[in-house]
Write an enzyme that holds these catalytic residues in place. Structure first.
Site, PDB file in Angstrom:
ATOM      1  N   SER A   7       3.814 -51.747 -16.161  1.00 12.44           N
ATOM      2  CA  SER A   7       2.309 -52.068 -16.803  1.00 12.44           C
ATOM      3  C   SER A   7       2.942 -53.658 -16.541  1.00 12.44           C
ATOM      4  O   SER A   7       3.327 -54.186 -17.401  1.00 12.44           O
ATOM      5  CB  SER A   7       2.211 -51.588 -18.112  1.00 12.44           C
ATOM      6  OG  SER A   7       0.565 -52.361 -18.330  1.00 12.44           O
ATOM      7  N   HIS A  32       1.276 -50.254 -12.263  1.00 12.69           N
ATOM      8  CA  HIS A  32      -0.029 -50.200 -13.349  1.00 12.69           C
ATOM      9  C   HIS A  32      -0.454 -51.332 -13.705  1.00 12.69           C
ATOM     10  O   HIS A  32      -0.046 -52.214 -14.578  1.00 12.69           O
ATOM     11  CB  HIS A  32       0.758 -49.550 -14.579  1.00 12.69           C
ATOM     12  CG  HIS A  32       0.104 -48.938 -15.324  1.00 12.69           C
ATOM     13  ND1 HIS A  32      -0.594 -47.446 -15.272  1.00 12.69           N
ATOM     14  CD2 HIS A  32      -0.471 -49.587 -16.697  1.00 12.69           C
ATOM     15  CE1 HIS A  32      -1.297 -47.270 -16.456  1.00 12.69           C
ATOM     16  NE2 HIS A  32      -1.680 -47.908 -16.833  1.00 12.69           N
ATOM     17  N   ASP A  34      -3.759 -52.739 -16.002  1.00 10.39           N
ATOM     18  CA  ASP A  34      -4.966 -52.710 -16.543  1.00 10.39           C
ATOM     19  C   ASP A  34      -5.819 -53.522 -16.517  1.00 10.39           C
ATOM     20  O   ASP A  34      -5.760 -54.302 -16.969  1.00 10.39           O
ATOM     21  CB  ASP A  34      -3.803 -52.421 -18.541  1.00 10.39           C
ATOM     22  CG  ASP A  34      -2.752 -51.563 -18.582  1.00 10.39           C
ATOM     23  OD1 ASP A  34      -3.203 -50.151 -18.490  1.00 10.39           O
ATOM     24  OD2 ASP A  34      -1.792 -51.866 -18.982  1.00 10.39           O
ATOM     25  N   MET A  36      -9.237 -54.355 -18.726  1.00 11.58           N
ATOM     26  CA  MET A  36      -9.864 -54.301 -20.319  1.00 11.58           C
ATOM     27  C   MET A  36     -11.099 -55.075 -20.293  1.00 11.58           C
ATOM     28  O   MET A  36     -10.923 -55.861 -19.581  1.00 11.58           O
ATOM     29  CB  MET A  36      -9.257 -54.246 -21.163  1.00 11.58           C
ATOM     30  CG  MET A  36      -7.585 -53.422 -21.597  1.00 11.58           C
ATOM     31  SD  MET A  36      -6.480 -54.042 -22.502  1.00 11.58           S
ATOM     32  CE  MET A  36      -5.257 -53.015 -21.851  1.00 11.58           C
ATOM     33  N   HIS A  65      -5.223 -49.175 -14.296  1.00 14.90           N
ATOM     34  CA  HIS A  65      -6.019 -47.560 -15.315  1.00 14.90           C
ATOM     35  C   HIS A  65      -7.455 -48.445 -15.562  1.00 14.90           C
ATOM     36  O   HIS A  65      -7.114 -49.483 -15.983  1.00 14.90           O
ATOM     37  CB  HIS A  65      -4.687 -47.640 -16.643  1.00 14.90           C
ATOM     38  CG  HIS A  65      -5.070 -47.208 -18.059  1.00 14.90           C
ATOM     39  ND1 HIS A  65      -4.440 -47.520 -18.787  1.00 14.90           N
ATOM     40  CD2 HIS A  65      -6.596 -46.773 -18.165  1.00 14.90           C
ATOM     41  CE1 HIS A  65      -5.119 -46.746 -20.070  1.00 14.90           C
ATOM     42  NE2 HIS A  65      -6.330 -46.092 -18.926  1.00 14.90           N
ATOM     43  N   MET A  67      -9.978 -49.112 -18.337  1.00 16.46           N
ATOM     44  CA  MET A  67     -10.311 -49.191 -19.419  1.00 16.46           C
ATOM     45  C   MET A  67     -11.632 -49.983 -19.776  1.00 16.46           C
ATOM     46  O   MET A  67     -11.339 -50.727 -20.417  1.00 16.46           O
ATOM     47  CB  MET A  67      -9.134 -48.748 -21.010  1.00 16.46           C
ATOM     48  CG  MET A  67      -7.939 -49.017 -20.870  1.00 16.46           C
ATOM     49  SD  MET A  67      -6.486 -49.270 -21.695  1.00 16.46           S
ATOM     50  CE  MET A  67      -5.955 -50.318 -19.898  1.00 16.46           C
ATOM     51  N   MET A 136      -2.887 -40.614 -23.370  1.00 19.53           N
ATOM     52  CA  MET A 136      -2.592 -41.823 -23.509  1.00 19.53           C
ATOM     53  C   MET A 136      -1.432 -41.027 -24.512  1.00 19.53           C
ATOM     54  O   MET A 136      -2.283 -40.565 -25.572  1.00 19.53           O
ATOM     55  CB  MET A 136      -3.682 -42.758 -23.643  1.00 19.53           C
ATOM     56  CG  MET A 136      -4.469 -43.223 -23.045  1.00 19.53           C
ATOM     57  SD  MET A 136      -3.667 -43.913 -21.887  1.00 19.53           S
ATOM     58  CE  MET A 136      -2.910 -45.522 -23.286  1.00 19.53           C
ATOM     59  N   ASP A 174       1.279 -42.731 -21.070  1.00 13.81           N
ATOM     60  CA  ASP A 174       1.064 -44.485 -21.156  1.00 13.81           C
ATOM     61  C   ASP A 174       0.909 -45.055 -22.918  1.00 13.81           C
ATOM     62  O   ASP A 174      -0.141 -44.637 -23.033  1.00 13.81           O
ATOM     63  CB  ASP A 174       0.233 -45.012 -20.693  1.00 13.81           C
ATOM     64  CG  ASP A 174      -0.569 -46.575 -20.460  1.00 13.81           C
ATOM     65  OD1 ASP A 174       0.621 -47.026 -20.674  1.00 13.81           O
ATOM     66  OD2 ASP A 174      -1.701 -46.607 -20.164  1.00 13.81           O
TER      67      ASP A 174
HETATM   68  C1  DX5 Z   1      -2.937 -50.234 -23.183  1.00 13.65           C
HETATM   69  C2  DX5 Z   1      -1.350 -49.950 -21.486  1.00 13.65           C
HETATM   70  C3  DX5 Z   1      -0.618 -49.985 -21.764  1.00 13.65           C
HETATM   71  C4  DX5 Z   1       0.576 -50.352 -22.053  1.00 13.65           C
HETATM   72  C5  DX5 Z   1       1.509 -49.549 -22.470  1.00 13.65           C
HETATM   73  O1  DX5 Z   1      -3.883 -49.823 -23.766  1.00 13.65           O
HETATM   74  O2  DX5 Z   1      -2.418 -48.645 -20.842  1.00 13.65           O
HETATM   75  O3  DX5 Z   1      -0.765 -49.127 -19.873  1.00 13.65           O
HETATM   76  O4  DX5 Z   1       0.403 -51.918 -20.906  1.00 13.65           O
HETATM   77  O5  DX5 Z   1       2.676 -50.847 -23.013  1.00 13.65           O
HETATM   78  P1  DX5 Z   1       3.733 -50.604 -23.838  1.00 13.65           P
HETATM   79  O6  DX5 Z   1       4.725 -49.907 -22.546  1.00 13.65           O
HETATM   80  O7  DX5 Z   1       4.286 -51.508 -24.248  1.00 13.65           O
HETATM   81  O8  DX5 Z   1       3.089 -49.806 -25.004  1.00 13.65           O
HETATM   82 ZN    ZN Z   2      -2.020 -48.453 -19.239  1.00  5.64          ZN
END
Ligand code: DX5
Ligand code: ZN
Length: 218
Positions: A7, A32, A34, A36, A65, A67, A136, A174
């Site tokens: 990620s 990956h 993320d 947000m 991903h 969010m 998750m 994740d």
């Molecule tokens: C959290 C993200 C993850 C995050 C995971 O909302 O979706 O992808 O980067 O990070 P670690 O591996 O540090 O928990």
């Molecule tokens: Zn993620």
């Protein structure tokens, strides 16, 4: 097939292109990303223009991903930016079926994700159209949180349903994945592992990814 998807949330955003390349050189199978929106989750990261810029930096699968509250509205931008898999949340406001269809129409793979408090059965009506389900193992929003082992029954239930229907769907986890928790998730039935802090804080990410692959082999 086991896949490790670092990620980039835990990477240095000031040199994203190099970070992507570094992960590729270290044996990552996917990247990956993320996304947000500060509304679906209490944090803001990056949007499609950044994905478009970093697309040139790596040929690896872009595992995006989302969010965000309204994935339907933004999916076309993320497709145009070069996403290979787009995963959004079953808890989002958009119509789920319409959003999946929109993703697939462009030959991009669709994934659906459940937050920790959401039953995994909510994705069952859509399984036929999905390439991946993301369970998750932390509350989405931030890296560096602790793995929720109590999510493992959800993975087992999902795996049983996928096998029962003879579908070819990846099960992704994740949140809080490290060299210990990865075996727990793999034993439950997961095969795609996102990891942010454990990989990016490692002094030797190549060895960490190799170790993850070994530990995930059940
Ligand atoms: C959290 C993200 C993850 C995050 C995971 O909302 O979706 O992808 O980067 O990070 P670690 O591996 O540090 O928990
Ligand atoms: Zn993620």
């Amino acid at each position: 097939m086991i896949k490790i998807s670092p990620s980039i949330l835990s990477s240095d955003y000031g040199k994203l292109a190099q970070e992507l390349k570094r992960m590729e050189d270290c044996g990552a199978d996917m990247l990956h990303i993320d996304v947000m929106d500060g509304h679906f989750v209490p944090n803001i990261t990056l949007g499609a223009p950044i994905v478009k810029c970093i697309r040139k930096a790596s040929a690896l699968t872009f595992d995006v991903h989302l969010m965000i509250s309204d994935p339907y509205k933004y999916v076309p931008d993320f497709i145009a930016a070069g996403s290979d898999i787009i995963t959004f949340h079953v808890e989002a406001d958009s119509d789920i079926e319409q959003t999946i269809d929109l993703i697939r129409k462009s030959n991009v793979k669709a994934g659906l994700s459940v937050k920790p408090d959401t039953p995994v059965e909510t994705v069952f009506p859509f399984l036929d159209k999905l390439s991946m389900v993301l369970v998750m193992t932390v509350e989405p929003g931030f890296g560096g949180q602790s793995f929720k082992e109590e999510m493992m029954p959800k993975i087992k239930t999902l795996k049983a349903e996928i096998d029962r229907r003879k579908l070819d769907i990846d099960i992704q986890v994740d949140g809080g994945i490290n060299s210990e928790t990865i075996s727990v998730a793999a034993n439950a039935g997961a095969n795609v592992f996102v990891s942010g802090s454990a990989i990016f804080s490692s002094p030797d990410p190549k060895a960490t990814i190799a170790d993850f692959k070994k530990k995930a082999t059940v």
